[in-house]
Design an enzyme around this catalytic site. Structure first.
Site, PDB file in Angstrom:
ATOM      1  N   GLN A  88      40.580  32.677  43.369  1.00  0.00           N
ATOM      2  CA  GLN A  88      39.920  33.736  42.604  1.00  0.00           C
ATOM      3  C   GLN A  88      38.414  33.551  42.735  1.00  0.00           C
ATOM      4  O   GLN A  88      37.779  32.912  41.896  1.00  0.00           O
ATOM      5  CB  GLN A  88      40.360  33.663  41.145  1.00  0.00           C
ATOM      6  CG  GLN A  88      39.832  34.760  40.286  1.00  0.00           C
ATOM      7  CD  GLN A  88      40.506  36.082  40.533  1.00  0.00           C
ATOM      8  OE1 GLN A  88      41.715  36.161  40.658  1.00  0.00           O
ATOM      9  NE2 GLN A  88      39.718  37.135  40.611  1.00  0.00           N
ATOM     10  N   PHE A  89      37.837  34.127  43.792  1.00  0.00           N
ATOM     11  CA  PHE A  89      36.419  33.892  44.069  1.00  0.00           C
ATOM     12  C   PHE A  89      35.501  34.500  43.013  1.00  0.00           C
ATOM     13  O   PHE A  89      34.337  34.119  42.915  1.00  0.00           O
ATOM     14  CB  PHE A  89      36.044  34.396  45.469  1.00  0.00           C
ATOM     15  CG  PHE A  89      35.812  35.881  45.550  1.00  0.00           C
ATOM     16  CD1 PHE A  89      34.532  36.400  45.415  1.00  0.00           C
ATOM     17  CD2 PHE A  89      36.870  36.760  45.759  1.00  0.00           C
ATOM     18  CE1 PHE A  89      34.316  37.769  45.489  1.00  0.00           C
ATOM     19  CE2 PHE A  89      36.661  38.112  45.835  1.00  0.00           C
ATOM     20  CZ  PHE A  89      35.371  38.631  45.695  1.00  0.00           C
ATOM     21  N   THR A  90      36.016  35.395  42.176  1.00  0.00           N
ATOM     22  CA  THR A  90      35.162  36.027  41.172  1.00  0.00           C
ATOM     23  C   THR A  90      34.936  35.164  39.933  1.00  0.00           C
ATOM     24  O   THR A  90      34.031  35.446  39.145  1.00  0.00           O
ATOM     25  CB  THR A  90      35.737  37.388  40.735  1.00  0.00           C
ATOM     26  OG1 THR A  90      37.035  37.194  40.174  1.00  0.00           O
ATOM     27  CG2 THR A  90      35.815  38.346  41.915  1.00  0.00           C
TER      28      THR A  90
END
Length: 144
Positions: free
Chosen positions: A78-80
């Site tokens: 989950q890069f966010t």
């Protein structure tokens, strides 16, 4: 390194319509990797995730961890999560790790989880469709 953990009765992740990871009772772990993260942080976060008490005991208190209830883990990149959202109307992503480093640490974290309990995973950097039934709902943000 950040893990947003959700207690689930079931969860699955699909890529291009194909299920690539699926669990029943356990934890959905959305994993965010930050610039200065390393193997030591990944190991410490894995220890916290797999021992964090989010499941109810016989008295209805959250005193049991995912291992104690025979649960599983589904790890999804989950890069966010490391995004900077303090100002403006668009997130900044400068705190996130370089994609190659993030993938390496995502795999390392997932492998560590597999050494402790049944673990499924999403596909790094893919356009994933995540479905879940959040049990509770119970959601915690863990960061190391």
């Amino acid at each position: 390194m950040i893990a947003l953990i959700q207690r689930v009765s079931e969860a699955a992740v699909k890529v291009d319509g194909e299920v690539v990871g699926e669990i029943d009772k356990g934890l959905l772990v959305l994993l965010g990797v930050e610039k200065d993260d390393d193997e030591a942080k990944a190991k410490r976060l894995m220890e916290r995730v797999t021992t964090y008490r989010v499941f109810e005991d016989q008295d209805g208190k959250m005193n049991l961890n995912v291992q104690q209830v025979g649960g599983k883990v589904l790890v999804v990149s989950q890069f966010t999560l490391p995004a900077d959202t303090k100002k403006g109307t668009r997130a900044g992503f400068s705190r996130g790790a370089h994609p190659a480093d993030a993938e390496r640490l995502y795999d390392y974290f997932s492998d560590l989880c597999e050494g402790v309990l049944p673990t499924e995973r999403g596909r790094f950097a893919a356009d994933m469709k995540v479905s879940l039934i959040n049990d509770g709902p119970v959601t915690f943000w863990l960061q190391v």
